[in-house]
Write a protein that holds these residues in place. Structure first.
Motif, PDB file in Angstrom:
ATOM      1  N   GLU A 163      60.232  -1.076 -14.963  1.00  0.00           N
ATOM      2  CA  GLU A 163      60.180   0.286 -15.500  1.00  0.00           C
ATOM      3  C   GLU A 163      60.282   1.315 -14.384  1.00  0.00           C
ATOM      4  O   GLU A 163      61.017   2.308 -14.492  1.00  0.00           O
ATOM      5  N   GLN A 164      59.538   1.089 -13.305  1.00  0.00           N
ATOM      6  CA  GLN A 164      59.539   2.047 -12.201  1.00  0.00           C
ATOM      7  C   GLN A 164      60.943   2.215 -11.634  1.00  0.00           C
ATOM      8  O   GLN A 164      61.380   3.333 -11.346  1.00  0.00           O
ATOM      9  N   ASN A 167      63.460   3.676 -14.627  1.00  0.00           N
ATOM     10  CA  ASN A 167      63.128   5.031 -15.073  1.00  0.00           C
ATOM     11  C   ASN A 167      63.343   6.090 -13.994  1.00  0.00           C
ATOM     12  O   ASN A 167      63.358   7.285 -14.292  1.00  0.00           O
ATOM     13  N   GLY A 224      61.244   6.097 -21.775  1.00  0.00           N
ATOM     14  CA  GLY A 224      61.761   5.263 -20.701  1.00  0.00           C
ATOM     15  C   GLY A 224      62.098   3.863 -21.188  1.00  0.00           C
ATOM     16  O   GLY A 224      62.376   3.634 -22.361  1.00  0.00           O
ATOM     17  N   PHE A 225      62.030   2.909 -20.272  1.00  0.00           N
ATOM     18  CA  PHE A 225      62.459   1.540 -20.557  1.00  0.00           C
ATOM     19  C   PHE A 225      61.303   0.601 -20.903  1.00  0.00           C
ATOM     20  O   PHE A 225      61.526  -0.590 -21.124  1.00  0.00           O
ATOM     21  N   ARG A 226      60.078   1.117 -20.966  1.00  0.00           N
ATOM     22  CA  ARG A 226      58.934   0.228 -21.169  1.00  0.00           C
ATOM     23  C   ARG A 226      59.035  -0.571 -22.464  1.00  0.00           C
ATOM     24  O   ARG A 226      58.915  -1.811 -22.459  1.00  0.00           O
TER      25      ARG A 226
END
Length: 313
Positions: A163-164, A167, A224-226
């Motif tokens: 994610e980090q 995103n 986001g992508f979480r």
């Protein structure tokens, strides 16, 4: 063609956003997108299917866009994802549907065909094949195969890490995924990051305008992508919860499409060979000069094959 209308419905403990297009009386067809996509990935198919008289339902899947994005990883297991669509079909009063899926959407579509053998009358899947329930969780096999080298699915397993990276610059991430599908096939140490060493993105592919890309970016802007990455974190749970489906065949007439340059074709080569054993009424095509984003890269050919398949008795 009727204008697309968004419906936001309460199903399975979440709010599901569904884009609906086509005449009210048209036979329903569901289009389930994959990762990292959105309902807009089906734009060319929506137009063609609505023009052919179908009523088209294109949800934003759990974790994407304006659909709810629960925090818990377990909220993204496969039977829960299927439950979202099953309850949405209930909401719209669908007794019989055609189910279409690409990538992770194909995984959901395969299992909906098993869970709803009367309601799902025809099945169309793209990129991800099916050969029945594995003898053990796929993630265990992958950890053995990729113990000494990078694999993007294993990289996605640790919450917060991918994610980090993804995103940090959502537009850059999406442009790289669209333009360079080899990012999923990189040979590097298992400790590497997915986009590490990948060149800066160049021009957008012909099939994606800046306006199209903006829709994708907006899909990931809030959450986001979480949520989408949590789909990848349920392989063991999926295997445990689908024990009741072990040994079952997909008996519906089924169309399967994959591009000859799709990285999934490499990962799933064994499954592709075994698929006819689990899907006896199977028609399949390999599209030339085509990568993973099959419904966009070869939209006209995909539409032609879909419409011809739907017209068969």
């Amino acid at each position: 063609m009727n204008a697309t209308r968004q419906h936001r419905i309460q199903v399975n403990g979440i709010e599901l956003s569904v884009q609906v297009t086509g005449a009210d009386e048209g036979p329903p067809i569901w289009l389930l997108h994959g990762f990292p996509e959105c309902w807009h990935s089906w734009r060319e198919q929506i137009r063609a299917l609505a023009a052919a008289g179908y009523r088209v339902f294109a949800p934003e899947m759990r974790g994407y866009g304006q659909t709810s994005s629960p925090a818990a990883i377990a909220d993204y297991d496969l039977l829960t994802l299927c439950g979202d669509i099953q309850q949405a079909m209930d909401h719209f009063g669908h007794a019989q549907v055609v189910m279409v899926g690409h990538d992770w959407g194909a995984v959901v579509a395969w299992h909906l065909a098993l869970l709803e053998p009367q309601r799902v009358t025809r099945l169309i899947t793209m990129s991800v094949p099916f050969a029945g329930r594995a003898r053990r969780p796929v993630i265990e096999i992958m950890r053995e195969l990729y113990a000494d080298r990078f694999n993007y699915i294993l990289y996605f397993q640790e919450p917060g890490v991918a994610e980090q990276e993804l995103n940090a610059d959502i537009e850059r991430t999406l442009r790289l995924f669209m333009q360079d599908q080899d990012v999923f096939l990189q040979k590097k140490p298992p400790s590497a990051r997915l986009l590490e060493g990948v060149p800066a993105p160049g021009a957008l592919p012909q099939w994606c305008s800046q306006a199209d890309l903006d829709v994708y970016v907006n899909t990931f802007a809030d959450h986001g992508f979480r949520g989408p990455l949590n789909w990848y974190r349920n392989f063991e749970r999926n295997w445990q919860r689908t024990e009741c489906l072990a040994g079952q065949q997909v008996l519906q007439p089924t169309l399967f499409l994959i591009g000859d340059r799709d990285p999934v074709g490499i990962f799933e080569a064994h499954t592709l060979k075994r698929m006819p054993d689990s899907v006896p009424h199977l028609e399949q095509h390999v599209l030339p000069n085509c990568g993973h984003w099959i419904q966009n890269e070869q939209s006209q050919q995909v539409n032609t094959l879909i419409l011809a398949f739907l017209q068969k008795p």
